[in-house]
Design an enzyme around this catalytic site. Structure first.
Site, PDB file in Angstrom:
ATOM      1  N   GLU A   1       0.890  -1.164   0.000  1.00  0.00           N
ATOM      2  CA  GLU A   1       0.000   0.000   0.000  1.00  0.00           C
ATOM      3  C   GLU A   1       0.922   1.206   0.000  1.00  0.00           C
ATOM      4  O   GLU A   1       1.406   1.633   1.031  1.00  0.00           O
ATOM      5  CB  GLU A   1      -0.877  -0.071   1.249  1.00  0.00           C
ATOM      6  CG  GLU A   1      -2.227   0.547   1.066  1.00  0.00           C
ATOM      7  CD  GLU A   1      -2.197   1.978   1.479  1.00  0.00           C
ATOM      8  OE1 GLU A   1      -1.948   2.820   0.590  1.00  0.00           O
ATOM      9  OE2 GLU A   1      -2.412   2.259   2.653  1.00  0.00           O
TER      10      GLU A   1
ATOM     11  N   CYS B   1      -2.051   9.151   2.544  1.00  0.00           N
ATOM     12  CA  CYS B   1      -1.755   8.620   1.204  1.00  0.00           C
ATOM     13  C   CYS B   1      -2.931   8.918   0.285  1.00  0.00           C
ATOM     14  O   CYS B   1      -2.779   8.937  -0.934  1.00  0.00           O
ATOM     15  CB  CYS B   1      -1.404   7.150   1.244  1.00  0.00           C
ATOM     16  SG  CYS B   1      -2.636   6.146   2.007  1.00  0.00           S
TER      17      CYS B   1
END
Ligand code: UN1
Length: 514
Positions: A270, A304
């Site tokens: 990720e 993110c």
């Protein structure tokens, strides 16, 4: 651009006593060393000071942690999944009880404002609930066999030790996404948190250890190792670690992915995002502004999922940018503990330097910068900035780079096809959104030739996903999926079983043999 700045900042002594109180409340017995003592430092971006030092794990410690987790796995995998769920249910209860203390640690180490820090702990509680339900739903399939008297089915089994590597910006939620799911799946976990957030990790680990004691589960189902890169590398390279779930930069993922693959381990990555929102002439502009400001300036641009690129139709660009700039002027920046603050500090000086560098590059590439100033808060080591809006003349190198700071690049488009192409023109593929009330535009964006991201939203920003969906993205974001939906499958191994309950031995595909 002027913004309200919330000072004075809390003193280091005040922060230290909050840390001690929080860790005592959650039941951690860790020894907190003085700032000058050697070892791993625990600092706060609130004032930039080192608060404590901690014992750093050695490679030998990591080796022992993996061995303990591997040993615990031999019994944990045989514990019925709903019984494993009881451990996660207890963890969820303890998180509810200690939400405020854990959130305070998140604020101190990651600099999140209180509401977002509480939200992050809530995300942990939510994923625990999800995982408890899942513990009774680890379903396999029964498949029609082509042969009489045969049953074809899929069963899901625990995988082994999961190495969890997490980043500073979601220091607790991402651990919980992985750990809650891994535990109900029958795996055991070794966690290497960011070296920037060790205190928060100690708090989480203490609560999970208590949950183990309360339900009678082996405490070795979860191990914590603290340290820098080489500690993570040991997890990456050790063949006893069946799955490495790593959250962080694309640079880090480029190392982790091939190294885990080289030993045929499993990696769940990720990584970075360079998320865009398309705003069309059919948008509800006021709603769009609210969504944009939260996604772009919230968490000081350090998610993110942060909105980094705004792709706006040329006919509404001036109006929209004016509204965003006006909203940014109202954003209180400063002490994340202070009531009303919406933008806390950047994590460290490097992050500030990266922001300055990106803004200079943007100007060199023809960008017009509004905001982005650093505020003097009386502490040299603390970095508070006004979020920046940068109007760009077109696509450029800086726009295609993820800078982990609050910079929103604004680009304009003429046709929706062009907007979709711009959305997809970056190497990363995490999150995206479109603001429009026109169903055709929305469905175009969500379709097979629309956004290429793992997350594509309509009329909300790019950040703030719920745990119920699978979280992650494509391209350089790494392809992994965590948290909800069927992400649990990454934490288990699938077996296909064919059972012959007839007295014959028919071969598949009509093959005859003797
Ligand atoms: C991250 O920034 O690594 O969707 C995770 C969000 C949060 C998770 C972000 N639920 O913004």
């Amino acid at each position: 651009m002027t913004t309200t700045v919330k000072t004075p900042l809390p003193t280091s002594d005040a922060l230290r006593s909050r840390v001690r109180d929080a860790l005592t409340a959650v039941g951690s017995s860790v020894t907190l060393g003085d700032p000058g003592a050697g070892g791993l430092t625990a600092s706060s971006p609130i004032n930039g000071d080192v608060l404590f030092t901690l014992r750093e794990s050695s490679i030998g410690d990591v080796d022992a942690a993996i061995a303990e987790a591997a040993h615990a796995y031999t019994t944990w995998r045989l514990t019925p999944a709903p019984v494993r769920g009881a451990l996660v249910a207890r963890l969820g209860e303890l998180l509810v009880e200690h939400k405020a203390e854990l959130a305070a640690l998140v604020t101190i180490e990651a600099g999140k404002i209180t509401s977002e820090a509480l939200g992050e702990v809530q995300e942990m509680i939510d994923v625990c609930e999800f995982a408890v339900g899942l513990s009774r739903q680890l379903y396999g399939k029964t498949i029609a066999s082509e042969r009489p008297g045969h049953r074809l089915m899929e069963t899901w089994h625990p995988l082994g030790v999961v190495g969890v590597i997490t980043a500073f910006n979601f220091p607790v939620a991402v651990w919980a996404w992985n750990t809650a799911i891994a535990l109900v799946c029958g795996d055991t976990v070794v966690w290497k948190p960011s070296e920037l957030t060790p205190l928060t990790a100690l708090g989480c680990q203490a609560l999970l250890q208590r949950a183990c004691a309360d339900v009678g589960a082996p405490v070795e189902v979860s191990r914590l190792v603290l340290g820098e890169r080489e500690i993570g590398e040991k997890l990456v390279d050790d063949p006893r670690v069946a799955l490495v779930s790593a959250t962080g930069s694309v640079r880090m993922g480029r190392q982790v992915g091939p190294r885990v693959a080289a030993r045929f381990g499993r990696a769940l990555l990720e990584l970075g995002g360079n998320n865009a929102a398309v705003v069309t002439p059919a948008a509800d502009l006021d709603l769009a502004v609210r969504g944009i400001v939260f996604s772009a300036a919230g968490t000081a641009g350090q998610r993110c999922t942060t909105l980094r690129r705004l792709i706006v139709h040329s006919s509404i660009a001036d109006e929209l940018v004016a509204k965003i700039v006006a909203a940014y002027r109202q954003l209180p920046v400063g002490d994340p503990f202070a009531e009303g603050t919406l933008v806390g500090p950047l994590i460290h000086e490097r992050s500030y330097r990266d922001m300055v560098g990106a803004l200079q590059q943007a100007e060199a590439e023809g960008g017009e910068v509004t905001g982005g100033e650093r505020h003097d808060v009386g502490d040299e080591g603390a970095f508070y900035v006004t979020p920046a809006v940068v109007r760009m003349p077109g696509q450029s190198a800086v726009v295609h780079t993820e800078t982990f700071a609050p910079i929103l690049y604004v680009l304009t488009y003429e046709t929706l096809d062009e907007a979709v192409a711009m959305n997809n023109a970056v190497p990363q593929g995490l999150s995206s959104s479109i603001f429009t009330l026109d169903i055709r535009e929305a469905e175009r964006f969500l379709g097979a030739d629309g956004s290429d991201c793992g997350i594509a939203n309509v009329n909300i920003g790019t950040s703030g996903a719920e745990i119920g969906g699978a979280f992650g993205g494509e391209k350089e974001t790494g392809g992994g999926r965590e948290s909800g939906s069927d992400s649990w499958k990454a934490y288990m191994r699938r077996a296909t079983n064919t059972v012959n309950y007839s007295a014959e031995l028919p071969l598949a595909q009509g093959v005859t043999f003797g």
